[in-house]
Design a protein around this motif. Structure first.
Motif, PDB file in Angstrom:
ATOM      1  N   ASN A  38       0.962  -1.273   0.057  1.00 18.93           N
ATOM      2  CA  ASN A  38       0.079  -0.021   0.128  1.00 18.93           C
ATOM      3  C   ASN A  38       0.846   1.446  -0.054  1.00 18.93           C
ATOM      4  O   ASN A  38       0.134   2.327   0.154  1.00 18.93           O
ATOM      5  CB  ASN A  38      -1.089  -0.120   1.231  1.00 18.93           C
ATOM      6  N   MET A  39       2.363   1.083  -0.078  1.00 17.39           N
ATOM      7  CA  MET A  39       2.857   2.294  -0.059  1.00 17.39           C
ATOM      8  C   MET A  39       3.282   2.751  -1.269  1.00 17.39           C
ATOM      9  O   MET A  39       3.537   2.108  -2.565  1.00 17.39           O
ATOM     10  CB  MET A  39       4.170   2.030   0.935  1.00 17.39           C
ATOM     11  N   PRO A  40       4.019   4.080  -1.588  1.00 17.46           N
ATOM     12  CA  PRO A  40       4.511   4.720  -2.728  1.00 17.46           C
ATOM     13  C   PRO A  40       5.374   3.959  -3.566  1.00 17.46           C
ATOM     14  O   PRO A  40       5.436   3.813  -4.737  1.00 17.46           O
ATOM     15  CB  PRO A  40       4.848   6.029  -2.379  1.00 17.46           C
ATOM     16  N   CYS A  42       5.882   0.615  -3.664  1.00 19.03           N
ATOM     17  CA  CYS A  42       5.670  -0.862  -4.088  1.00 19.03           C
ATOM     18  C   CYS A  42       5.995  -1.277  -5.314  1.00 19.03           C
ATOM     19  O   CYS A  42       6.713  -2.140  -5.422  1.00 19.03           O
ATOM     20  CB  CYS A  42       4.272  -1.007  -3.684  1.00 19.03           C
ATOM     21  N   ASP A  43       5.467  -0.576  -6.555  1.00 23.05           N
ATOM     22  CA  ASP A  43       5.550  -1.138  -7.813  1.00 23.05           C
ATOM     23  C   ASP A  43       7.056  -1.169  -8.183  1.00 23.05           C
ATOM     24  O   ASP A  43       7.759  -2.123  -8.781  1.00 23.05           O
ATOM     25  CB  ASP A  43       4.832  -0.336  -8.753  1.00 23.05           C
ATOM     26  N   GLU A  44       7.905  -0.042  -7.760  1.00 25.16           N
ATOM     27  CA  GLU A  44       9.198  -0.022  -7.946  1.00 25.16           C
ATOM     28  C   GLU A  44       9.778  -1.314  -7.281  1.00 25.16           C
ATOM     29  O   GLU A  44      10.704  -1.758  -7.926  1.00 25.16           O
ATOM     30  CB  GLU A  44       9.920   1.284  -7.402  1.00 25.16           C
ATOM     31  N   ALA A  45       9.479  -1.403  -5.953  1.00 24.28           N
ATOM     32  CA  ALA A  45       9.914  -2.800  -5.154  1.00 24.28           C
ATOM     33  C   ALA A  45       9.743  -4.031  -5.940  1.00 24.28           C
ATOM     34  O   ALA A  45      10.659  -4.951  -6.091  1.00 24.28           O
ATOM     35  CB  ALA A  45       9.677  -2.749  -3.813  1.00 24.28           C
ATOM     36  N   ILE A  46       8.642  -4.215  -6.499  1.00 20.49           N
ATOM     37  CA  ILE A  46       8.212  -5.238  -7.145  1.00 20.49           C
ATOM     38  C   ILE A  46       9.224  -5.422  -8.564  1.00 20.49           C
ATOM     39  O   ILE A  46       9.743  -6.666  -8.616  1.00 20.49           O
ATOM     40  CB  ILE A  46       6.748  -5.320  -7.700  1.00 20.49           C
ATOM     41  N   GLU A  47       9.433  -4.674  -9.064  1.00  9.86           N
ATOM     42  CA  GLU A  47      10.435  -4.466 -10.273  1.00  9.86           C
ATOM     43  C   GLU A  47      11.856  -4.979  -9.786  1.00  9.86           C
ATOM     44  O   GLU A  47      12.565  -5.837 -10.438  1.00  9.86           O
ATOM     45  CB  GLU A  47      10.396  -3.360 -11.101  1.00  9.86           C
ATOM     46  N   LEU A  48      12.112  -4.260  -8.792  1.00  8.56           N
ATOM     47  CA  LEU A  48      13.435  -4.763  -8.265  1.00  8.56           C
ATOM     48  C   LEU A  48      13.556  -6.197  -7.950  1.00  8.56           C
ATOM     49  O   LEU A  48      14.615  -6.711  -7.919  1.00  8.56           O
ATOM     50  CB  LEU A  48      13.851  -3.722  -6.951  1.00  8.56           C
ATOM     51  N   ALA A  49      12.508  -6.699  -7.143  1.00  6.04           N
ATOM     52  CA  ALA A  49      12.652  -7.999  -6.857  1.00  6.04           C
ATOM     53  C   ALA A  49      12.639  -8.852  -8.115  1.00  6.04           C
ATOM     54  O   ALA A  49      13.296 -10.018  -7.958  1.00  6.04           O
ATOM     55  CB  ALA A  49      11.166  -8.251  -6.057  1.00  6.04           C
ATOM     56  N   PRO A  68      -5.526   2.100   3.289  1.00  9.33           N
ATOM     57  CA  PRO A  68      -5.757   0.792   2.435  1.00  9.33           C
ATOM     58  C   PRO A  68      -5.966   0.732   1.334  1.00  9.33           C
ATOM     59  O   PRO A  68      -6.150   1.787   0.567  1.00  9.33           O
ATOM     60  CB  PRO A  68      -7.105   0.316   3.310  1.00  9.33           C
ATOM     61  N   LEU A  69      -5.751  -0.485   0.587  1.00  9.95           N
ATOM     62  CA  LEU A  69      -5.914  -0.583  -0.764  1.00  9.95           C
ATOM     63  C   LEU A  69      -7.267  -0.406  -1.343  1.00  9.95           C
ATOM     64  O   LEU A  69      -7.557  -0.020  -2.415  1.00  9.95           O
ATOM     65  CB  LEU A  69      -5.433  -2.083  -1.410  1.00  9.95           C
ATOM     66  N   TYR A  70      -8.199  -0.629  -0.560  1.00  7.88           N
ATOM     67  CA  TYR A  70      -9.691  -0.385  -0.770  1.00  7.88           C
ATOM     68  C   TYR A  70     -10.399   0.164   0.379  1.00  7.88           C
ATOM     69  O   TYR A  70      -9.681   0.213   1.526  1.00  7.88           O
ATOM     70  CB  TYR A  70     -10.339  -1.841  -1.041  1.00  7.88           C
ATOM     71  N   GLU A  71     -11.506   0.693   0.001  1.00  7.49           N
ATOM     72  CA  GLU A  71     -12.371   1.416   1.153  1.00  7.49           C
ATOM     73  C   GLU A  71     -12.634   0.512   2.430  1.00  7.49           C
ATOM     74  O   GLU A  71     -13.243  -0.530   2.277  1.00  7.49           O
ATOM     75  CB  GLU A  71     -13.584   2.088   0.862  1.00  7.49           C
ATOM     76  N   TYR A 110      -2.423  -8.297  -4.471  1.00 10.29           N
ATOM     77  CA  TYR A 110      -1.995  -7.586  -5.161  1.00 10.29           C
ATOM     78  C   TYR A 110      -0.526  -7.770  -5.492  1.00 10.29           C
ATOM     79  O   TYR A 110      -0.076  -7.924  -7.070  1.00 10.29           O
ATOM     80  CB  TYR A 110      -1.768  -6.089  -4.756  1.00 10.29           C
ATOM     81  N   LEU A 111       0.251  -8.379  -4.576  1.00  8.07           N
ATOM     82  CA  LEU A 111       1.690  -8.727  -4.826  1.00  8.07           C
ATOM     83  C   LEU A 111       1.614  -9.861  -5.843  1.00  8.07           C
ATOM     84  O   LEU A 111       2.308  -9.968  -6.599  1.00  8.07           O
ATOM     85  CB  LEU A 111       2.366  -8.892  -3.769  1.00  8.07           C
ATOM     86  N   LEU A 112       0.773 -11.148  -5.262  1.00  8.85           N
ATOM     87  CA  LEU A 112       0.780 -12.155  -6.491  1.00  8.85           C
ATOM     88  C   LEU A 112       0.422 -11.771  -7.605  1.00  8.85           C
ATOM     89  O   LEU A 112       0.837 -12.573  -8.468  1.00  8.85           O
ATOM     90  CB  LEU A 112      -0.175 -13.042  -5.687  1.00  8.85           C
TER      91      LEU A 112
END
Length: 266
Positions: A38-40, A42-49, A68-71, A110-112
């Motif tokens: 849920n943090m800014p 995240c997507d960059e970290a996924i690419e690094l992983a 949260p990701l959803y309300e 989301y991560l999966l």
């Protein structure tokens, strides 16, 4: 042989946190990290992983930081963000347990969905270990068939179905000289490594121990959203210091991550 997992919390918190973590893996002894969906950063970290497939990456479940990701009406303040840790403690009784379960599920999903193969799970501020959340933790473990960090005697309090016999949990860096930023590392290097050695002395023979760390560089997001900021740069320096690798060799400690551990099928 002693074995340790060296895991960095807060992967995905921000760009600078991501860079500090991946630097500590590439140039140092870090073996693993847990990622905040849920943090800014995240997507960059996924690419690094994905760029570093030998780096173990798990999920860092969040209930006390960011949004949260959803309300989720019972989990947040009026501004839509989660309650901070202190506020959480006074507001937890008003939170809907199904909303917590669904939010944590959404973070993992989301991560999966981005193609990560998660090695394990833990949580920001260790909220998965809090007594009021342990049944939710168990449901998450059952749903995703993943191991949770065994912090603060969690396995003694709740039966989790997919644990990996990781009995030890230690904070590698939370010590006086390491946290003292009034003195440069070059001036208290000896004391810092003595503190690290004192932690390694607690690693038991023939067991697997997780060593928690928080390496990061600093950017605006970390500096203004966390009181634990500049101190993290010292952790990067120590994790990447050649003496750190030498300490593990001298102590006959093997490093690994959660994904390396296989539990024999009985």
């Amino acid at each position: 042989m002693k074995k340790v997992i060296i895991n960095a919390d807060d992967f995905g918190y921000s760009t600078a946190v991501n860079l500090g973590i991946i630097n500590s893996f590439k140039k140092g002894v870090l073996t693993s990290a847990t990622l905040m969906a849920n943090m800014p950063g995240c997507d960059e970290a996924i690419e690094l992983a994905k760029e570093n497939p030998s780096f173990g990456v798990g999920g860092h479940l969040v209930l006390t930081c960011g949004a949260p990701l959803y309300e989720r009406s019972t989990l947040v303040k009026e501004d839509g963000n989660f309650f901070g840790l202190k506020e959480y403690k006074t507001n937890r009784s008003n939170m809907d347990e199904q909303e917590i379960f669904e939010e944590w599920s959404s973070q993992i999903d989301y991560l999966l969905e981005q193609g990560l193969e998660l090695t394990h799970l833990d949580s920001h501020h260790h909220v998965h270990t809090f007594p009021e959340n342990q049944e939710i933790t168990k449901k998450i473990a059952e749903k995703y068939q993943l191991c949770f960090r065994n912090a603060y005697g969690l396995e003694e309090q709740v039966a989790l179905p997919h644990q990996k016999c990781i009995t030890g949990f230690l904070d590698l860096m939370n010590h006086k000289h390491i946290r003292d930023l009034t003195t440069p590392l070059e001036s208290n290097r000896k004391q810092c490594f003595e503190e690290i050695q004192s932690v390694l002395n607690q690693v038991a023979d023939e067991q697997i121990t997780e060593l928690m760390v928080h390496p990061a560089f600093v950017d605006e997001h970390l500096y203004f959203h966390s009181s634990f900021n500049i101190q993290r740069t010292r952790e990067v320096a120590l994790l990447c210091d050649p003496q750190m690798k030498e300490l593990f060799i001298q102590n006959k400690i093997e490093t690994c991550h959660y994904g390396d551990i296989r539990i024999p099928v009985s």
